[in-house]
Design a protein around this motif. Structure first.
Motif, PDB file in Angstrom:
ATOM      1  N   ARG A  38      41.261  37.806  29.622  1.00 37.17           N
ATOM      2  CA  ARG A  38      42.311  37.589  30.869  1.00 37.17           C
ATOM      3  C   ARG A  38      43.479  38.510  30.983  1.00 37.17           C
ATOM      4  NH1 ARG A  38      39.308  37.507  34.263  1.00 37.17           N
ATOM      5  NH2 ARG A  38      40.376  37.930  35.673  1.00 37.17           N
ATOM      6  N   HIS A  42      44.392  42.726  33.643  1.00 36.06           N
ATOM      7  CA  HIS A  42      45.258  42.525  34.281  1.00 36.06           C
ATOM      8  C   HIS A  42      46.516  43.820  34.440  1.00 36.06           C
ATOM      9  CE1 HIS A  42      44.805  39.578  37.220  1.00 36.06           C
ATOM     10  NE2 HIS A  42      44.536  38.962  35.452  1.00 36.06           N
ATOM     11  N   GLU A 203      46.775  34.731  38.713  1.00 36.03           N
ATOM     12  CA  GLU A 203      46.144  33.515  38.584  1.00 36.03           C
ATOM     13  C   GLU A 203      46.660  33.109  37.921  1.00 36.03           C
ATOM     14  OE1 GLU A 203      43.063  36.373  36.435  1.00 36.03           O
ATOM     15  OE2 GLU A 203      43.448  35.128  35.207  1.00 36.03           O
ATOM     16  N   THR A 204      45.911  31.462  37.804  1.00 38.86           N
ATOM     17  CA  THR A 204      46.055  30.683  36.764  1.00 38.86           C
ATOM     18  C   THR A 204      44.721  29.805  36.618  1.00 38.86           C
ATOM     19  OG1 THR A 204      45.776  28.907  38.704  1.00 38.86           O
ATOM     20  CG2 THR A 204      47.794  29.961  38.022  1.00 38.86           C
TER      21      THR A 204
END
Length: 220
Positions: A38, A42, A203-204
């Motif tokens: 993840r 980014h 985002e989490t």
């Protein structure tokens, strides 16, 4: 201002624990790989990145090849000594990522400031914020070090739901030098603090369940 609690206790704790920490296996490899994946989504090849609380540098060594430059820091010299050993071994084997550097520093140190007032594209902090006695001040500093629109990517242990169990246990361990300072976050408190510091959460995730909260936040 520093990230250690009174008397430098946490620094001494992590210096002593460094070799044992380095030898410990990752507890949840799947969650760790999810966190890396993840994060990589980014980051870009031209990014300038700062990592806070990098420990012995394992994550930095995996991520640094994805960006232009990567400064990985920890306030415990024992951790950075091991990270430098890993980097030297990688260079000897021709496998070290370019642009990676380790330094003994915390988020408030001058060492993390870029020349000419330049700012970072991303600042990373994994399993770190709950160990910081002044997280609100640290988040303000992180925001100041980032470019407009820059990203703060973190994963934080959140033990508030089990504070009745972990709180007394940790306090007893601290009396014997067996535990560092630990702040008991909930997911909501962590995310509210991040938003209040001037970030937009984009985002989490929870990797691993049920206590480690992954957050990607953009400087608003």
């Amino acid at each position: 201002m520093t990230l250690t609690n009174e008397g430098g206790f946490s620094t001494r704790f992590w210096d002593r624990a460094a070799r044992k920490y380095a030898a410990s296996p990752i507890k949840d490899q799947e969650a760790y790989e999810k966190t890396l994946a993840r994060t990589i989504e980014h980051l870009g090849p031209n990014d300038t990145v700062l990592e806070l609380g990098c420990g012995t540098g394992s994550t930095a060594l995996l991520l640094a090849g994805k960006v232009k430059s990567y400064l990985a820091t920890d306030f415990a010299k024992g951790m950075i000594d091991i990270a430098d050993e890993k980097l030297a071994a990688g260079k000897a084997a021709g496998e070290a990522p370019q642009g990676l550097r380790f330094a003994v520093a915390d988020g408030f140190s001058e060492e993390v400031e870029l020349p000419g007032g330049a700012k970072y594209d991303a600042i990373l902090a994994y399993n770190f914020l709950h160990l910081v006695e002044n997280p609100e001040d640290l988040l303000a500093r992180v925001r100041d070090l980032l470019k407009p629109g820059g990203l703060y990517i973190s994963k934080t242990v959140c033990l508030k739901r089990k504070a009745w169990l972990f709180g007394p246990m940790i306090k007893v361990m601290q009396l014997f030098g067996k535990a560092p300072y630990v702040r008991m976050f909930s997911f909501d408190a962590l995310e509210t603090m991040t938003a209040d510091a001037g970030f937009e959460i984009i985002e989490t995730g929870t990797y691993p369940e049920p206590y480690s909260r992954f957050v990607v936040a953009r400087k608003a």
